[in-house]
Design an enzyme around this catalytic site. Structure first.
Site, PDB file in Angstrom:
ATOM      1  N   ILE A 170       0.830  -1.203   0.000  1.00 53.22           N
ATOM      2  CA  ILE A 170       0.000   0.000   0.000  1.00 53.22           C
ATOM      3  C   ILE A 170       0.866   1.255   0.000  1.00 53.22           C
ATOM      4  CG2 ILE A 170      -1.725   1.305   1.312  1.00 53.22           C
ATOM      5  CD1 ILE A 170      -2.761  -1.461   2.296  1.00 53.22           C
ATOM      6  N   ASP A 172      11.487   2.937   5.635  1.00 49.02           N
ATOM      7  CA  ASP A 172      11.157   1.521   5.798  1.00 49.02           C
ATOM      8  C   ASP A 172      12.461   0.740   5.865  1.00 49.02           C
ATOM      9  OD1 ASP A 172      10.388  -1.142   5.621  1.00 49.02           O
ATOM     10  OD2 ASP A 172       8.673  -0.707   4.335  1.00 49.02           O
ATOM     11  N   CYS A 192      -4.627   5.082   7.684  1.00 48.33           N
ATOM     12  CA  CYS A 192      -5.600   4.129   7.155  1.00 48.33           C
ATOM     13  C   CYS A 192      -5.035   2.709   7.239  1.00 48.33           C
ATOM     14  CB  CYS A 192      -5.954   4.471   5.710  1.00 48.33           C
ATOM     15  SG  CYS A 192      -6.816   6.037   5.499  1.00 48.33           S
ATOM     16  N   ALA A 193      -4.127   2.487   8.185  1.00 46.02           N
ATOM     17  CA  ALA A 193      -3.450   1.186   8.301  1.00 46.02           C
ATOM     18  C   ALA A 193      -4.021   0.373   9.458  1.00 46.02           C
ATOM     19  CB  ALA A 193      -1.951   1.400   8.475  1.00 46.02           C
ATOM     20  N   ARG A 194      -3.541   0.628  10.673  1.00 44.66           N
ATOM     21  CA  ARG A 194      -4.008  -0.078  11.858  1.00 44.66           C
ATOM     22  C   ARG A 194      -4.145   0.900  13.005  1.00 44.66           C
ATOM     23  NH1 ARG A 194      -6.174  -4.276  10.219  1.00 44.66           N
ATOM     24  NH2 ARG A 194      -6.077  -5.213  12.285  1.00 44.66           N
ATOM     25  N   ASP A 246      -8.926   6.321   9.673  1.00 43.43           N
ATOM     26  CA  ASP A 246      -9.871   5.250   9.321  1.00 43.43           C
ATOM     27  C   ASP A 246      -9.885   4.131  10.354  1.00 43.43           C
ATOM     28  OD1 ASP A 246     -11.669   3.799   7.490  1.00 43.43           O
ATOM     29  OD2 ASP A 246      -9.970   2.442   7.201  1.00 43.43           O
ATOM     30  N   GLU A 292     -12.302  -0.824  18.371  1.00 43.25           N
ATOM     31  CA  GLU A 292     -13.416  -0.604  17.454  1.00 43.25           C
ATOM     32  C   GLU A 292     -14.579  -1.498  17.833  1.00 43.25           C
ATOM     33  OE1 GLU A 292     -11.690  -1.339  13.606  1.00 43.25           O
ATOM     34  OE2 GLU A 292     -10.501   0.494  13.623  1.00 43.25           O
ATOM     35  N   HIS A 316     -13.283   2.262   9.582  1.00 41.64           N
ATOM     36  CA  HIS A 316     -12.441   1.156   9.100  1.00 41.64           C
ATOM     37  C   HIS A 316     -12.938   0.663   7.743  1.00 41.64           C
ATOM     38  CE1 HIS A 316      -9.584  -2.161  10.732  1.00 41.64           C
ATOM     39  NE2 HIS A 316      -9.469  -2.051   9.415  1.00 41.64           N
ATOM     40  N   GLY A 358     -11.133   0.644   4.893  1.00 38.65           N
ATOM     41  CA  GLY A 358     -10.031   0.408   3.960  1.00 38.65           C
ATOM     42  C   GLY A 358     -10.321  -0.627   2.903  1.00 38.65           C
ATOM     43  N   ALA A 359     -11.042  -1.685   3.249  1.00 42.87           N
ATOM     44  CA  ALA A 359     -11.311  -2.759   2.299  1.00 42.87           C
ATOM     45  C   ALA A 359     -12.722  -2.689   1.728  1.00 42.87           C
ATOM     46  CB  ALA A 359     -11.108  -4.112   2.974  1.00 42.87           C
TER      47      ALA A 359
END
Length: 528
Positions: free
Chosen positions: A155, A174, A233-235, A259, A264, A282, A284-285
């Site tokens: 992503i 990274d 928008c990851a975790r 997100d 949650e 949440h 994202g998907a």
């Protein structure tokens, strides 16, 4: 042999359910609508289960699922899966890490643009309040801004590319990638995290683990520019939520697009009270395309694991995937499939298994050996008796000689793996390679050149290279009501090998009719 049972514990897209319903060699059980306590009775006979986030694969679940061999998490996150508990019980845990890549990438860009132009608030003022005040909504342009991308995986690197399209200055951090992965795309790579904290905008795309929880807290925010914009928008929990709230309230952080939350559903979260944050639940998907891909990939992964022929995206194999390059993993799965194919071509006792590798993949011969053994012995032992942990021991116990060797790279391919299996009837071999990042191809079978995707139902017909064979094959299969989806032919001075991909199950009577073709030398049937 009893059919393996696959239980769907949570709701997935209908496309995945259809695949499971139409797979004849598994039992499919839909249990998404039953009480979670009642589910414990259902999963006691399951070999594989598919879950999303509503079912916890915890100690209670694993204790009830006494026959469980694999868990497929239909999504990326595995917060609800006890990976260590699965490993202790010999249960392979898998996820579907790439199906929502585009959806999550585009949601990140949605939050980014919404924060820059304050779109949700401008929308609400006009649509809900019916107030026309353009002067309230002076936003900022992405052009020329510096964005820090934390995590440059599936992503993160796609977000970076889209930001490059907006003519932004993109910096990434990274430590687990080669710098060239970023620099080849025109992205600045840094090993100094302060370079990220100095950016105008920061977006995070890392997994959630002990290294990344609270990765951005008060100390890091203090180093940031006044008016910075943060996106997650990851975790949930990658940004310390208390620090995020305090600094949004003080306007140190101008805007945040969020997100995901630590806990949650986050319907009473303090962030919801602020007027400088865009929030989604949440999502994202949550695209039609993503849900289709997640469901179909999860279903296909469950079928492969039920058959014992592959565990795509396994998270707890005895091979530490964080310590091997990404290009290796497709070769491991391909090697297992090739061995499984050969074992079906000749179902007699295996005497030896040999793996030959050309190119950089030859540095991972030990891992290739393990996957080849599992593929070769699954046909005879079943997936319940052979796995990645006990493979070498089982082979030794059966007196099977295991060999591996690095070969000079004389082929046209950067990397190539060959599996040779010797039985008391002779030797069969097959070679394969990977195109692009993960496109698997079998390129030879017993010295016949091929180009075959290692999946589906296959008839393998060895014959003298004389006229009329293809016509006879087509006539026999048509009379048997078997549809041919693809036909691949390899030829050399010794004859020909036809690999016929079919849509329907092939019975022994059909194989006998094919073997009676005058030019036929051998006929076998394989399913991968």
């Amino acid at each position: 042999m009893n059919k393996p049972t696959v239980v769907v514990c949570d709701h997935i897209h209908e496309s995945g359910l259809e695949i499971l319903k139409n797979t004849s060699d598994i039992n499919y059980v839909y249990a998404a609508d039953i009480d979670k306590t009642a589910l414990l009775d259902v999963i006691k006979d399951a070999q594989v289960c598919i879950t999303r986030s509503s079912t916890d694969i915890d100690e209670k679940f694993l204790n009830a699922a006494t026959n469980l061999k694999a868990v497929v998490r239909a999504g990326v996150g595995v917060d609800n899966v006890d990976i260590d508990g699965c490993s202790k019980r010999g249960v392979i845990a898998m996820n579907v890490p790439t199906a929502n890549t585009i959806a999550a990438t585009e949601l990140t860009m949605t939050h980014l643009l919404s924060c820059m132009r304050k779109m949700p608030y401008a929308h609400s003022q006009l649509k809900d309040q019916r107030v026309w005040k353009r002067e309230d909504w002076y936003g900022q342009e992405l052009y020329g801004k510096k964005i820090g991308v934390i995590g440059f995986g599936n992503i993160g690197h796609r977000v970076a590319l889209r930001c490059k399209g907006f003519e932004m200055d993109v910096v990434t951090y990274d430590p687990y990638i080669s710098s060239t992965k970023a620099t080849d795309l025109g992205v600045t790579y840094t090993t100094n995290f302060d370079d990220i904290l100095d950016c105008d905008i920061i977006t995070i795309h890392t997994p959630k683990n002990h290294e990344t929880i609270d990765m951005i807290g008060e100390k890091e925010i203090a180093k940031m520019k006044d008016g910075v914009i943060l996106i997650n928008c990851a975790r949930g929990g990658l940004y310390n939520e208390e620090a995020l709230f305090n600094n949004l309230k003080s306007k140190k952080i101008a805007m945040a697009g969020i997100d995901v939350f630590n806990k949650e559903p986050a319907i009473n979260h303090p962030l919801l009270d602020l007027d400088n944050v865009t929030v989604t639940a949440h999502l994202g998907a949550n695209t039609v395309e993503s849900q289709f891909k997640i469901a179909t990939q999860a279903a296909n992964n469950a079928i492969k694991s039920a058959r014992g022929i592959g565990y795509p995206h396994a998270l707890n194999l005895p091979i530490d995937e964080t310590k091997i390059p990404s290009f290796v993993k497709p070769y491991l799965e391909l090697t297992q499939k090739m061995a499984f194919l050969i074992a079906q071509m000749d179902k007699s006792e295996i005497k030896s298994i040999k793996i030959e590798a050309e190119g950089e993949i030859s540095n991972y011969l030990d891992s290739l050996e393990t996957f080849a053994i599992v593929g070769a012995l699954t046909q005879s032992l079943g997936s319940e008796k052979i796995n990645y942990v006990n493979a070498t021991f089982v082979a030794d116990e059966k007196g099977i000689k295991i060999e591996s060797s690095e070969q000079s790279n004389n082929s046209a391919f950067k990397n190539q793996v060959t599996v040779k299996i010797t039985t008391n009837k002779g030797i069969n071999s097959t070679s394969g390679t990977i195109f692009e990042e993960d496109v698997q191809r079998i390129i030879t079978i017993n010295d016949y050149m091929m180009d075959i995707e290692p999946t589906g139902k296959m008839i393998l017909l060895s014959n003298s290279d004389v006229p009329g064979v293809i016509g006879n094959v087509g006539t026999i299969l048509a009379n048997e009501g078997i549809n041919i989806s693809d036909f691949r032919l390899g030829r050399n001075k010794n004859g020909a090998l036809a690999v016929i991909i079919v849509d329907d199950e092939v019975q022994s009577g059909t194989l006998e009719k094919l073997s009676n073709i005058e030019a036929a030398r051998s006929v076998s049937y394989a399913q991968i």
